[in-house]
Design a protein around this motif. Structure first.
Motif, short mmCIF file in Angstrom:
data_model
loop_
_atom_site.label_atom_id
_atom_site.label_comp_id
_atom_site.label_asym_id
_atom_site.label_seq_id
_atom_site.Cartn_x
_atom_site.Cartn_y
_atom_site.Cartn_z
N HIS A 79 0.83 -1.21 0.00
CA HIS A 79 0.00 0.00 0.00
C HIS A 79 0.86 1.26 0.00
O HIS A 79 0.63 2.19 -0.78
CB HIS A 79 -0.92 0.00 1.22
N ALA A 80 1.86 1.31 0.86
CA ALA A 80 2.69 2.51 0.99
C ALA A 80 3.53 2.77 -0.25
O ALA A 80 3.78 3.93 -0.61
CB ALA A 80 3.59 2.40 2.22
N ARG A 81 3.97 1.72 -0.94
CA ARG A 81 4.83 1.90 -2.10
C ARG A 81 4.12 2.60 -3.25
O ARG A 81 4.78 3.13 -4.16
CB ARG A 81 5.39 0.56 -2.58
N GLN A 82 2.79 2.63 -3.24
CA GLN A 82 2.06 3.31 -4.29
C GLN A 82 2.35 4.81 -4.30
O GLN A 82 2.21 5.48 -5.33
CB GLN A 82 0.55 3.08 -4.11
N LYS A 83 2.76 5.36 -3.16
CA LYS A 83 3.06 6.79 -3.07
C LYS A 83 4.40 7.13 -3.72
O LYS A 83 4.68 8.30 -3.99
CB LYS A 83 3.09 7.23 -1.60
N GLY A 84 5.23 6.12 -3.95
CA GLY A 84 6.54 6.40 -4.55
C GLY A 84 6.98 5.29 -5.47
O GLY A 84 8.16 4.94 -5.52
N LYS A 85 6.03 4.74 -6.23
CA LYS A 85 6.33 3.55 -7.05
C LYS A 85 7.33 3.83 -8.16
O LYS A 85 7.92 2.89 -8.70
CB LYS A 85 5.04 2.98 -7.63
N GLU A 86 7.52 5.10 -8.52
CA GLU A 86 8.50 5.41 -9.56
C GLU A 86 9.93 5.40 -9.02
O GLU A 86 10.89 5.42 -9.80
CB GLU A 86 8.20 6.77 -10.20
N LEU A 87 10.07 5.38 -7.70
CA LEU A 87 11.40 5.37 -7.10
C LEU A 87 11.95 3.95 -7.02
O LEU A 87 11.22 3.02 -6.66
CB LEU A 87 11.34 5.97 -5.68
N PRO A 88 13.22 3.75 -7.33
CA PRO A 88 13.81 2.40 -7.31
C PRO A 88 13.91 1.85 -5.89
O PRO A 88 14.18 2.58 -4.94
CB PRO A 88 15.19 2.61 -7.92
N TYR A 89 13.64 0.56 -5.77
CA TYR A 89 13.80 -0.18 -4.50
C TYR A 89 12.88 0.32 -3.39
O TYR A 89 13.08 -0.04 -2.22
CB TYR A 89 15.25 -0.12 -4.01
N VAL A 90 11.87 1.13 -3.72
CA VAL A 90 11.05 1.71 -2.66
C VAL A 90 10.32 0.64 -1.86
O VAL A 90 10.17 0.75 -0.63
CB VAL A 90 10.06 2.74 -3.25
N GLY A 91 9.86 -0.42 -2.54
CA GLY A 91 9.17 -1.49 -1.83
C GLY A 91 10.08 -2.19 -0.83
O GLY A 91 9.68 -2.46 0.30
N TYR A 92 11.32 -2.47 -1.22
CA TYR A 92 12.28 -3.12 -0.33
C TYR A 92 12.61 -2.23 0.87
O TYR A 92 12.74 -2.71 2.01
CB TYR A 92 13.56 -3.47 -1.08
N VAL A 93 12.74 -0.94 0.60
CA VAL A 93 13.07 0.00 1.67
C VAL A 93 11.93 0.09 2.68
O VAL A 93 12.14 0.07 3.90
CB VAL A 93 13.39 1.40 1.10
#
Length: 262
Positions: A79-93
């Motif tokens: 859910h949170a990664r949708q706010k920055g999905k264009e950023l690399p590795y955002v889901g892992y972070v």
């Protein structure tokens, strides 16, 4: 005596939905379908999770707790990664941040004997920590993107004068962190004065003494304050660098950020 709400009483909750629905239709806000769908979906989700929790509470703590916590962290990450999905590795972070925050908070609860290692205690309280941390990360990402867009000219000027990306974006990082912390500080200021917090209210309704309910509320309120602050700081400090490429040039759009990955 344990309080009980009948199914008939629950049905009349529809009144609380009809009011905003009528206002939305009257003022042509265009959210009538969203109100109906969100209400239906939220109700079904709560009943499903109620049955799941009933099952998990009967499992040994060593199985039920890690399983449910991992499910909550994964869903919160998606859910949170949708706010920055264009950023690399955002889901892992995000996943890493949520995991470490939850482990840290839970460890302190258990080490200092604030709660017992039982699903009925760990899962609901951890859910509040993970949920608020998820929101904080999403808001921090959104605010950071807006700040980079709004300060595009200043950033380019700083970089052209020889500033490092860390120096050029210092003010943006500061503003992002400030906006993430202020709502939580304000919430702590008015806790118990403007409203009785949810956990405290639930415990009192369940028959727990007000003083004991306050102790539990303090545990969760301060835990949330700490976890939200750490989550916002973690995601901001970890992700601001991806607004610059390897040559320390500012990436001015989502397309630029995506293309810089390759």
């Amino acid at each position: 005596m344990e309080p009980e709400i009948s199914n008939q009483s629950l049905f009349f909750l529809i009144i609380f939905v009809i009011v905003p629905l009528v206002l939305s239709y009257y003022y042509q806000l265009g959210v009538s379908k969203s109100v109906i769908w969100s209400t239906f979906r939220g109700t079904i989700q709560l009943f499903i999770i109620g049955y799941i929790l009933t099952f998990l509470f009967d499992l040994p703590a060593s199985y039920g707790i890690p399983f449910m916590l991992m499910v909550m962290i994964v869903i919160a990450t998606l859910h949170a990664r949708q706010k920055g999905k264009e950023l690399p590795y955002v889901g892992y972070v995000i996943f890493t941040g949520l995991l470490f925050v939850e482990i840290g908070v839970l460890s302190l609860w258990l080490v200092f004997d604030m709660i017992n290692f039982r699903p009925s205690e760990v899962i609901p309280m951890s859910g509040m920590v993970i949920g608020n941390s998820m929101t904080a990360m999403g808001l921090a990402l959104e605010r950071m993107k807006n700040e980079f867009r709004a300060n595009n000219g200043r950033l380019l000027a700083s970089l052209s004068l020889g500033a490092e990306p860390k120096q050029a974006s210092h003010l943006i990082v500061q503003k992002t962190l400030h906006s993430s912390l202020i709502p939580n500080v304000d919430r702590l200021k008015t806790i118990g004065l403007v409203q009785l917090p949810g956990m405290m209210t639930g415990l009192i309704l369940g028959g727990v003494s007000p003083v004991m309910a306050i102790k539990y509320q303090l545990v969760i309120s301060l835990s949330i304050f700490s976890s939200v602050s750490l989550s916002a700081m973690f995601i901001t400090l970890a992700m601001y660098r991806y607004f610059f490429n390897k040559n320390k040039q500012l990436l001015e759009s989502a397309e630029d950020i995506k293309s810089s990955r390759s």
